[in-house]
Design a protein around this motif. Structure first.
Motif, PDB file in Angstrom:
ATOM      1  N   LYS A  30       0.915  -1.034   0.137  1.00 21.67           N
ATOM      2  CA  LYS A  30       0.167   0.067  -0.002  1.00 21.67           C
ATOM      3  C   LYS A  30       0.753   1.238  -0.032  1.00 21.67           C
ATOM      4  N   LEU A  31       1.998   1.107   0.855  1.00 19.86           N
ATOM      5  CA  LEU A  31       2.889   2.080   0.763  1.00 19.86           C
ATOM      6  C   LEU A  31       3.518   2.324  -0.666  1.00 19.86           C
ATOM      7  N   LEU A  32       3.975   1.414  -1.411  1.00 16.51           N
ATOM      8  CA  LEU A  32       4.422   1.448  -2.479  1.00 16.51           C
ATOM      9  C   LEU A  32       3.609   1.900  -3.609  1.00 16.51           C
ATOM     10  N   ARG A  33       2.159   1.714  -3.384  1.00 16.20           N
ATOM     11  CA  ARG A  33       1.120   2.097  -4.357  1.00 16.20           C
ATOM     12  C   ARG A  33       0.971   3.759  -4.214  1.00 16.20           C
ATOM     13  N   ASN A  34       0.965   4.093  -2.909  1.00 11.75           N
ATOM     14  CA  ASN A  34       0.952   5.471  -2.842  1.00 11.75           C
ATOM     15  C   ASN A  34       1.831   6.383  -3.015  1.00 11.75           C
ATOM     16  N   LYS A  35       3.296   5.792  -3.111  1.00  9.87           N
ATOM     17  CA  LYS A  35       4.375   6.561  -3.486  1.00  9.87           C
ATOM     18  C   LYS A  35       4.610   6.610  -5.184  1.00  9.87           C
ATOM     19  N   LYS A  53      -5.481   4.118 -20.781  1.00  8.10           N
ATOM     20  CA  LYS A  53      -4.992   3.240 -19.813  1.00  8.10           C
ATOM     21  C   LYS A  53      -3.773   2.384 -20.149  1.00  8.10           C
ATOM     22  N   ALA A  54      -3.061   2.339 -19.097  1.00 10.12           N
ATOM     23  CA  ALA A  54      -1.667   1.653 -19.363  1.00 10.12           C
ATOM     24  C   ALA A  54      -1.630   0.734 -18.223  1.00 10.12           C
ATOM     25  N   ASP A  55      -0.891  -0.567 -18.452  1.00 10.62           N
ATOM     26  CA  ASP A  55      -0.644  -1.377 -17.565  1.00 10.62           C
ATOM     27  C   ASP A  55       1.007  -1.342 -17.400  1.00 10.62           C
ATOM     28  N   ILE A  56       1.459  -1.460 -16.195  1.00 13.27           N
ATOM     29  CA  ILE A  56       3.010  -0.979 -15.747  1.00 13.27           C
ATOM     30  C   ILE A  56       3.307  -2.228 -14.939  1.00 13.27           C
ATOM     31  N   GLU A  57       4.531  -2.992 -15.440  1.00 18.99           N
ATOM     32  CA  GLU A  57       5.137  -3.881 -14.588  1.00 18.99           C
ATOM     33  C   GLU A  57       6.642  -3.426 -14.333  1.00 18.99           C
ATOM     34  N   PHE A  58       6.806  -3.554 -13.000  1.00 18.68           N
ATOM     35  CA  PHE A  58       8.030  -3.036 -12.481  1.00 18.68           C
ATOM     36  C   PHE A  58       8.567  -3.973 -11.338  1.00 18.68           C
ATOM     37  N   ILE A  59       9.788  -3.734 -10.899  1.00 13.11           N
ATOM     38  CA  ILE A  59      10.331  -4.342  -9.772  1.00 13.11           C
ATOM     39  C   ILE A  59      11.078  -3.442  -8.934  1.00 13.11           C
ATOM     40  N   LEU A  60      11.412  -3.719  -7.460  1.00  6.86           N
ATOM     41  CA  LEU A  60      12.159  -2.899  -6.879  1.00  6.86           C
ATOM     42  C   LEU A  60      13.459  -3.586  -6.956  1.00  6.86           C
ATOM     43  N   ASN A  61      14.668  -2.815  -7.040  1.00  8.64           N
ATOM     44  CA  ASN A  61      16.048  -3.529  -6.932  1.00  8.64           C
ATOM     45  C   ASN A  61      16.464  -3.537  -5.351  1.00  8.64           C
ATOM     46  N   GLY A  64      16.420  -0.339  -3.398  1.00  5.66           N
ATOM     47  CA  GLY A  64      14.977   0.377  -3.053  1.00  5.66           C
ATOM     48  C   GLY A  64      14.582   1.177  -4.134  1.00  5.66           C
ATOM     49  N   GLU A  65      15.084   0.976  -5.436  1.00  6.26           N
ATOM     50  CA  GLU A  65      14.549   1.849  -6.671  1.00  6.26           C
ATOM     51  C   GLU A  65      13.674   0.879  -7.523  1.00  6.26           C
ATOM     52  N   ILE A  66      12.676   1.776  -8.117  1.00  6.33           N
ATOM     53  CA  ILE A  66      11.801   1.351  -8.961  1.00  6.33           C
ATOM     54  C   ILE A  66      12.455   0.912 -10.196  1.00  6.33           C
ATOM     55  N   VAL A  67      12.517  -0.028 -10.928  1.00  2.73           N
ATOM     56  CA  VAL A  67      12.904  -0.390 -12.437  1.00  2.73           C
ATOM     57  C   VAL A  67      11.667  -0.740 -13.117  1.00  2.73           C
ATOM     58  N   VAL A  68      11.344  -0.088 -14.281  1.00  2.00           N
ATOM     59  CA  VAL A  68      10.309  -0.342 -15.005  1.00  2.00           C
ATOM     60  C   VAL A  68      10.590  -1.173 -16.043  1.00  2.00           C
ATOM     61  N   VAL A  97       9.661  -0.271   2.653  1.00  2.00           N
ATOM     62  CA  VAL A  97       9.099  -1.366   1.658  1.00  2.00           C
ATOM     63  C   VAL A  97      10.267  -2.055   1.168  1.00  2.00           C
ATOM     64  N   SER A  98      11.467  -2.186   1.837  1.00  4.48           N
ATOM     65  CA  SER A  98      12.657  -2.722   1.243  1.00  4.48           C
ATOM     66  C   SER A  98      12.201  -4.424   1.548  1.00  4.48           C
ATOM     67  N   ASP A  99      11.294  -4.961   2.227  1.00  2.00           N
ATOM     68  CA  ASP A  99      10.943  -6.244   2.319  1.00  2.00           C
ATOM     69  C   ASP A  99      10.285  -6.867   1.239  1.00  2.00           C
ATOM     70  N   ILE A 100       9.797  -6.012   0.266  1.00  2.00           N
ATOM     71  CA  ILE A 100       9.081  -6.599  -0.817  1.00  2.00           C
ATOM     72  C   ILE A 100       9.957  -6.471  -2.066  1.00  2.00           C
ATOM     73  N   GLU A 101      10.985  -6.353  -2.120  1.00  2.00           N
ATOM     74  CA  GLU A 101      11.942  -5.958  -3.371  1.00  2.00           C
ATOM     75  C   GLU A 101      12.277  -7.476  -4.187  1.00  2.00           C
ATOM     76  N   ASN A 102      12.591  -7.361  -5.434  1.00  2.00           N
ATOM     77  CA  ASN A 102      12.618  -8.454  -6.374  1.00  2.00           C
ATOM     78  C   ASN A 102      11.636  -9.318  -6.382  1.00  2.00           C
ATOM     79  N   ARG A 103      10.723  -8.415  -6.560  1.00  2.00           N
ATOM     80  CA  ARG A 103       9.152  -9.120  -7.193  1.00  2.00           C
ATOM     81  C   ARG A 103       8.873  -8.236  -8.153  1.00  2.00           C
ATOM     82  N   ILE A 104       8.119  -9.002  -9.230  1.00  2.00           N
ATOM     83  CA  ILE A 104       7.550  -8.203 -10.190  1.00  2.00           C
ATOM     84  C   ILE A 104       6.065  -7.722  -9.790  1.00  2.00           C
ATOM     85  N   PHE A 105       5.818  -6.551  -9.883  1.00  2.00           N
ATOM     86  CA  PHE A 105       4.723  -5.768  -9.599  1.00  2.00           C
ATOM     87  C   PHE A 105       3.786  -5.483 -10.823  1.00  2.00           C
TER      88      PHE A 105
END
Length: 118
Positions: A30-35, A53-61, A64-68, A97-105
C-alpha cells in the motif's frame, strides 16, 4: 505486591513485542502504491483521447529503486511510456518497503484528459 510486579513485567514484555513487529507486506504494498501515485501525479502530456489506460510492470531492486520493466498502453505513440519511465525509473522508495524487493509488480494506470477553464 508480588502479583502486581509479575503483571507489570508481563505487560512490559507484551508491549515491547507489539512495537518490535515488522510492517506487514500488505502495508508495504500500500505504501508502494501511494508512492507511485504521488510520482505519477499531474501528467504534463497532451492527450488526444479522453482517457488512456496503461499497464505497468516493475520491480524494486536491492537499492530500493523502482525499475520499470514494461509499459503497455492504448496510445499509438510513445509519450505515455516515456512519461511513466521518466517519472518512475530509478526513483528511490522509502526504506520501509524494502521487504518486498525483487518481485514483479503490476499496476494499472488511467490518465484522464483535463480541460482548462477560460
Amino acid at each position: 505486591m508480588r502479583k502486581l510486579t509479575i503483571l507489570f513485567v508481563a505487560l512490559l514484555l507484551g508491549s515491547t513485542q507489539l512495537f518490535a513487529s515488522d510492517i506487514s507486506p500488505v502495508n508495504s504494498e500500500k505504501l508502494l502504491r501511494n508512492k507511485i501515485e504521488t510520482l505519477l501525479k499531474n501528467p504534463e502530456i497532451s492527450l488526444e483521447q479522453e482517457e488512456i489506460k496503461a499497464d505497468i510492470e516493475f520491480i524494486l531492486n536491492d537499492k530500493g529503486e523502482i525499475v520499470v520493466l514494461s509499459v503497455e498502453s492504448e496510445s499509438e505513440d510513445d509519450t505515455v511510456e516515456s512519461y511513466i519511465k521518466s517519472r518512475l525509473n530509478y526513483k528511490k522508495i522509502n526504506s520501509n518497503v524494502s521487504d518486498i524487493e525483487n518481485r514483479i509488480f503490476k499496476i494499472s494506470l488511467k490518465i484522464l484528459k483535463t480541460y482548462k477553464s477560460l
